[in-house]
Design a protein around this motif. Structure first.
Motif, short mmCIF file in Angstrom:
data_model
loop_
_atom_site.label_atom_id
_atom_site.label_comp_id
_atom_site.label_asym_id
_atom_site.label_seq_id
_atom_site.Cartn_x
_atom_site.Cartn_y
_atom_site.Cartn_z
N ALA A 1 29.08 7.48 -21.80
CA ALA A 1 29.21 6.18 -22.47
C ALA A 1 27.95 5.35 -22.31
O ALA A 1 27.55 4.63 -23.22
N THR A 2 27.31 5.45 -21.16
CA THR A 2 26.11 4.67 -20.90
C THR A 2 24.88 5.33 -21.49
O THR A 2 24.11 4.72 -22.22
N ILE A 3 24.69 6.59 -21.19
CA ILE A 3 23.49 7.33 -21.62
C ILE A 3 23.55 7.71 -23.09
O ILE A 3 22.54 7.79 -23.76
N GLY A 4 24.74 7.96 -23.59
CA GLY A 4 24.91 8.42 -24.96
C GLY A 4 24.46 7.45 -26.02
O GLY A 4 24.32 7.82 -27.18
N ALA A 5 24.21 6.21 -25.66
CA ALA A 5 23.71 5.22 -26.61
C ALA A 5 22.20 5.32 -26.78
O ALA A 5 21.63 4.69 -27.67
N ARG A 6 21.54 6.08 -25.95
CA ARG A 6 20.08 6.24 -26.00
C ARG A 6 19.69 7.13 -27.18
O ARG A 6 20.34 8.14 -27.44
N PRO A 7 18.64 6.80 -27.91
CA PRO A 7 18.22 7.63 -29.05
C PRO A 7 17.99 9.09 -28.64
O PRO A 7 17.38 9.36 -27.62
N PRO B 1 16.70 16.90 -28.73
CA PRO B 1 18.00 16.29 -28.96
C PRO B 1 19.04 16.97 -28.08
O PRO B 1 19.02 18.18 -27.89
N MET B 2 19.94 16.17 -27.54
CA MET B 2 20.98 16.71 -26.66
C MET B 2 22.34 16.25 -27.16
O MET B 2 22.55 15.09 -27.49
N LEU B 3 23.24 17.20 -27.18
CA LEU B 3 24.63 16.94 -27.52
C LEU B 3 25.46 17.22 -26.28
O LEU B 3 25.41 18.33 -25.74
N MET B 4 26.19 16.21 -25.82
CA MET B 4 26.96 16.34 -24.58
C MET B 4 28.46 16.39 -24.85
O MET B 4 28.95 15.69 -25.73
N SER C 1 16.03 16.03 -38.37
CA SER C 1 14.75 16.18 -37.67
C SER C 1 14.41 14.98 -36.79
O SER C 1 13.54 15.06 -35.93
N GLY C 2 15.10 13.85 -36.96
CA GLY C 2 14.81 12.66 -36.15
C GLY C 2 15.77 12.48 -35.00
O GLY C 2 15.90 11.38 -34.48
N ALA C 3 16.44 13.55 -34.59
CA ALA C 3 17.50 13.43 -33.59
C ALA C 3 17.02 13.48 -32.15
O ALA C 3 17.80 13.31 -31.24
N ALA C 4 15.75 13.74 -31.90
CA ALA C 4 15.26 13.94 -30.53
C ALA C 4 14.87 12.63 -29.85
O ALA C 4 14.37 11.71 -30.49
N PRO C 5 15.07 12.55 -28.53
CA PRO C 5 14.61 11.38 -27.78
C PRO C 5 13.10 11.45 -27.57
O PRO C 5 12.51 12.53 -27.64
#
Length: 163
Positions: free
Chosen positions: A109-115, A86-89, A137-141
């Motif tokens: 704005a574009t990438i941040g919508a990705r799980p 999971p990444m927080l930007m 625990s489900g926060a990772a792409p």
């Protein structure tokens, strides 16, 4: 490391991100936090820090972290997706002298919508979201490979080598 790895990248300082995550580390002393601070002026007082690190070590830190926090740079985003972390930007802002354009706002704005990829609006939001994401625990792409599948590269090779 099973805590938080924070990176500002290797090109420009990002003291706003470093300071926010150092403050978060002070409020969460049981969670290990390591920050790659680059050439920034602010040096963390509550988190472990390094200025720069070799690429292999950087990738290892991302892979070992429970949460990866960084600017909205494509290298960082790709590292998170490759590792399935999971990444927080926190996007850099031109108005604050953190970059020469606001392209990271568009990227976020574009990438941040990705799980698995999350965007904070400011430093306070960053700290709040870090706490929430560490409990999710489900926060990772879904991880991706750094290399294209051989079927794809074989087709490209055949096209290039065709008479």
């Amino acid at each position: 490391m099973s805590g938080v790895f924070v990176s500002v990248g290797s090109m420009m300082p990002f003291d706003r991100l470093v300071r926010a995550m150092d403050e978060w580390a002070a409020a969460n002393p049981r969670v290990p936090v390591e920050i790659q601070i680059g050439r920034g002026k602010y040096e963390p007082r509550h988190a472990k820090f390094v200025r720069l690190m070799p690429v292999g070590e950087y990738r290892q830190r991302v892979a070992e972290a429970r949460l990866f926090v960084a600017h909205a740079g494509m290298g960082s985003i790709i590292a998170a997706i490759e590792a399935g972390k999971p990444m927080l930007m926190l996007p850099r802002l031109q108005a604050q002298g953190e970059h020469n354009t606001d392209h990271q706002l568009a990227t976020a704005a574009t990438i941040g919508a990705r799980p698995g990829l999350h965007v904070a609006g400011d430093a306070e939001d960053l700290k709040r979201r870090a706490t929430v994401l560490l409990g999710d625990s489900g926060a990772a792409p879904a991880p991706i490979s750094r290399y294209a599948e051989s079927e794809f590269t074989d087709r490209i090779r055949a096209f290039i080598e065709a008479p």
